[in-house]
Design an enzyme around this catalytic site. Structure first.
Site, PDB file in Angstrom:
ATOM      1  N   LYS A  35       0.830  -1.205   0.000  1.00 63.98           N
ATOM      2  CA  LYS A  35       0.000   0.000   0.000  1.00 63.98           C
ATOM      3  C   LYS A  35       0.864   1.254   0.000  1.00 63.98           C
ATOM      4  O   LYS A  35       0.620   2.198  -0.767  1.00 63.98           O
ATOM      5  CB  LYS A  35      -0.905  -0.006   1.233  1.00 63.98           C
ATOM      6  CG  LYS A  35      -1.515   1.337   1.631  1.00 63.98           C
ATOM      7  CD  LYS A  35      -2.202   1.189   2.971  1.00 63.98           C
ATOM      8  CE  LYS A  35      -2.824   2.443   3.513  1.00 63.98           C
ATOM      9  NZ  LYS A  35      -1.935   3.554   3.800  1.00 63.98           N
ATOM     10  N   ASN A  36       1.895   1.278   0.847  1.00 65.51           N
ATOM     11  CA  ASN A  36       2.697   2.486   1.010  1.00 65.51           C
ATOM     12  C   ASN A  36       3.686   2.715  -0.125  1.00 65.51           C
ATOM     13  O   ASN A  36       4.380   3.734  -0.140  1.00 65.51           O
ATOM     14  CB  ASN A  36       3.416   2.460   2.362  1.00 65.51           C
ATOM     15  CG  ASN A  36       2.450   2.603   3.523  1.00 65.51           C
ATOM     16  OD1 ASN A  36       1.365   3.165   3.372  1.00 65.51           O
ATOM     17  ND2 ASN A  36       2.828   2.091   4.680  1.00 65.51           N
ATOM     18  N   CYS A 129      -6.226   8.115   9.353  1.00 70.12           N
ATOM     19  CA  CYS A 129      -6.384   7.626  10.722  1.00 70.12           C
ATOM     20  C   CYS A 129      -5.990   8.696  11.731  1.00 70.12           C
ATOM     21  O   CYS A 129      -5.035   9.455  11.528  1.00 70.12           O
ATOM     22  CB  CYS A 129      -5.508   6.390  10.947  1.00 70.12           C
ATOM     23  SG  CYS A 129      -6.100   4.906  10.114  1.00 70.12           S
ATOM     24  N   ARG A 134       0.104  15.016  13.023  1.00 69.36           N
ATOM     25  CA  ARG A 134       1.049  14.638  11.978  1.00 69.36           C
ATOM     26  C   ARG A 134       1.174  15.799  11.010  1.00 69.36           C
ATOM     27  O   ARG A 134       0.660  15.759   9.898  1.00 69.36           O
ATOM     28  CB  ARG A 134       0.575  13.368  11.266  1.00 69.36           C
ATOM     29  CG  ARG A 134       0.634  12.137  12.132  1.00 69.36           C
ATOM     30  CD  ARG A 134       0.381  10.869  11.341  1.00 69.36           C
ATOM     31  NE  ARG A 134      -1.012  10.710  11.004  1.00 69.36           N
ATOM     32  CZ  ARG A 134      -1.490   9.736  10.246  1.00 69.36           C
ATOM     33  NH1 ARG A 134      -0.666   8.850   9.730  1.00 69.36           N
ATOM     34  NH2 ARG A 134      -2.769   9.632   9.994  1.00 69.36           N
ATOM     35  N   ASP A 318       3.989   1.000  12.484  1.00 70.94           N
ATOM     36  CA  ASP A 318       2.831   0.324  11.907  1.00 70.94           C
ATOM     37  C   ASP A 318       2.682  -1.112  12.411  1.00 70.94           C
ATOM     38  O   ASP A 318       1.611  -1.705  12.286  1.00 70.94           O
ATOM     39  CB  ASP A 318       2.921   0.310  10.377  1.00 70.94           C
ATOM     40  CG  ASP A 318       2.440   1.613   9.758  1.00 70.94           C
ATOM     41  OD1 ASP A 318       1.905   2.452  10.498  1.00 70.94           O
ATOM     42  OD2 ASP A 318       2.599   1.787   8.543  1.00 70.94           O
ATOM     43  N   ARG A 410      -8.585  -0.167   4.289  1.00 70.97           N
ATOM     44  CA  ARG A 410      -7.658   0.824   3.748  1.00 70.97           C
ATOM     45  C   ARG A 410      -6.308   0.204   3.421  1.00 70.97           C
ATOM     46  O   ARG A 410      -5.596   0.694   2.542  1.00 70.97           O
ATOM     47  CB  ARG A 410      -7.471   1.983   4.736  1.00 70.97           C
ATOM     48  CG  ARG A 410      -8.694   2.880   4.914  1.00 70.97           C
ATOM     49  CD  ARG A 410      -8.367   4.074   5.818  1.00 70.97           C
ATOM     50  NE  ARG A 410      -7.127   4.690   5.383  1.00 70.97           N
ATOM     51  CZ  ARG A 410      -6.053   4.838   6.164  1.00 70.97           C
ATOM     52  NH1 ARG A 410      -6.070   4.431   7.411  1.00 70.97           N
ATOM     53  NH2 ARG A 410      -4.966   5.404   5.693  1.00 70.97           N
TER      54      ARG A 410
END
Length: 435
Positions: A35-36, A129, A134, A318, A410
């Site tokens: 995903k990232n 999230c 952030r 994570d 997600r």
């Protein structure tokens, strides 16, 4: 080829995951695409003339949001299986509405690419999230150093850049998002940009690999200094997205929680060494090779040395919640120190509903291992917290109902199917609407 749509659309409905614990995990699983990596590569496609073809693209709600953003900008996006094709030649817009930005925080990754492509961009502050503050200050200060003028008042980022010019930028923190955004913007800048104290994650290397495939000249990704020689015309290319290391960590921790033996095909231990080291210390037998990673757990786990999250190659934030779930029944006390996000223990109260004994004080959480966990009705608080609930439920007696799974969708492509393939008693159901 078809217009891109997620094959799995559970995130659009009110659904829950039901897990009946007690089954050991056994079998083989191929790890999904990262995903990232997928999200910055989709942003990078804006810089390319012609078609970009991405293989191993996961069907996630965040990817769906990114594709929706691309289509709003005027791009054509089509898919066949796990291959996604993007053509940005018809790009006509340089703005992203609040309704799309609020769906995922990483949508800010489009800022650098749009600015480099169009010379201007208009985006609202991103969502995602709720893990605590952030700020995107590093993104904005770096873009300003490249020559962008940015008005960030009123909740909207209005950016102008008649000309971007490469220069040396020292990041105050090795932010993954800022590193990626500045790499993308620097591709459209004249001259050389040097990013110092850059993030070192494998996803940064993947972005460099893709951009170089498309004609860019970037070196240093994976180290703390990335050098981008900008101003080169970029063309479309074909690229295979690397396996998702956090999804792999999730299934390793699932095996550690439930017991059994799993083989994760394509998982790369060199990207997970901080996680596998802790699992070995706790009592798992973990072996990695060119084909993937095997994790075996037979006896009860033992609390490892304190786990402190840190930028890569340190222990990934994570994976913090997911490893915590695996250690809920360990012998002794497992200590976690969260150093990156201030609100990343929101899953703790939900785990406590299942019988976990966790004491939180500031950035520290102490897990006192219990003999058994029990099923309960719990809800996802965020993406990785939701995955942690699934891992804990595998080891709980009775049935656990996990709601608000839009968070899980997600980042995981049908997590229930993957776990079921390994032997878990798990299924997705539609939630009953409240009266």
């Amino acid at each position: 080829m078809e217009e891109y749509e997620l094959e799995h659309t559970g995130y659009a409905r009110q659904e829950a995951v039901l897990v009946r614990g007690g089954n050991r995990l056994c079998g083989e699983l191929t790890v999904q695409g990262a995903k990232n990596s997928t999200l910055p590569l989709l942003a990078a496609a804006l810089l390319c003339e012609g078609e970009t073809v991405l293989h191993n693209c996961p069907a996630l709600s965040d990817v769906h949001t990114a594709v929706t953003i691309l289509r709003r900008l005027g791009c054509r996006c089509t898919h066949t299986g796990d291959t996604l094709t993007v053509c940005a030649d018809g790009m006509t817009r340089c703005d992203i509405p609040h309704s799309l930005m609020r769906e995922m925080r990483s949508s800010v990754i489009f800022l650098g690419a749009i600015l480099a492509r169009c010379g201007q961009a208009s985006l609202s502050s991103p969502g995602g999230c709720e893990l605590g503050p952030r700020p995107i200050d590093l993104h904005l200060s770096g873009l300003r150093m490249l020559g962008a003028e940015i008005d960030d008042t009123g909740g909207t980022l209005r950016c102008q850049a008649g000309k971007l010019t490469g220069r040396e930028i020292v990041l105050g923190f090795p932010s993954v998002g800022a590193t990626e955004n500045l790499m993308l913007a620097a591709c459209g800048a004249e001259g050389v940009t040097v990013l110092s104290n850059a993030a070192r994650e494998p996803e940064i290397e993947d972005l460099q690999g893709f951009l170089n495939t498309c004609g860019a000249e970037i070196t240093g990704a994976g180290t703390s200094t990335v050098v981008i020689r900008g101003g080169r015309p970029l063309h479309g290319g074909t690229y295979t997205i690397l396996p998702d290391r956090i999804a792999a960590a999730t299934y390793l921790c699932g095996a550690a929680s439930a017991g059994g033996e799993v083989f994760l095909r394509d998982a790369r231990e060199e990207h997970l060494s901080a996680v596998t080291a802790v699992l070995r210390e706790a009592g798992c037998d973990v072996t990695g090779g060119s084909a993937g990673i095997v994790c075996r757990r037979t006896g009860r786990l033992t609390a490892p040395r304190p786990i402190r999250t840190a930028p890569y190659p340190g222990f990934p934030t994570d994976a913090q919640a997911i490893l915590m779930a695996a250690l809920l029944r360990c012998r002794g006390a497992a200590v976690f120190e969260e150093n990156l996000f201030s609100s990343r223990y929101r899953h703790v109260d939900e785990l406590a509903r299942m019988g976990a004994d966790i004491r939180v004080s500031g950035r520290t959480a102490v897990v006192l291992g219990v003999e058994r966990l029990h099923g309960a009705a719990v809800r996802c608080t965020d993406l990785r917290g939701g995955a942690a609930l699934c891992a804990a439920a595998l080891a709980a007696e009775g049935e656990t109902s996990i709601s608000d799974i839009t968070h899980i969708d997600r980042g995981y492509q049908s997590i229930e199917d993957d776990l079921a393939a390994l032997g878990a008693d798990i299924r997705r159901v539609e939630e009953t609407a409240s009266p």
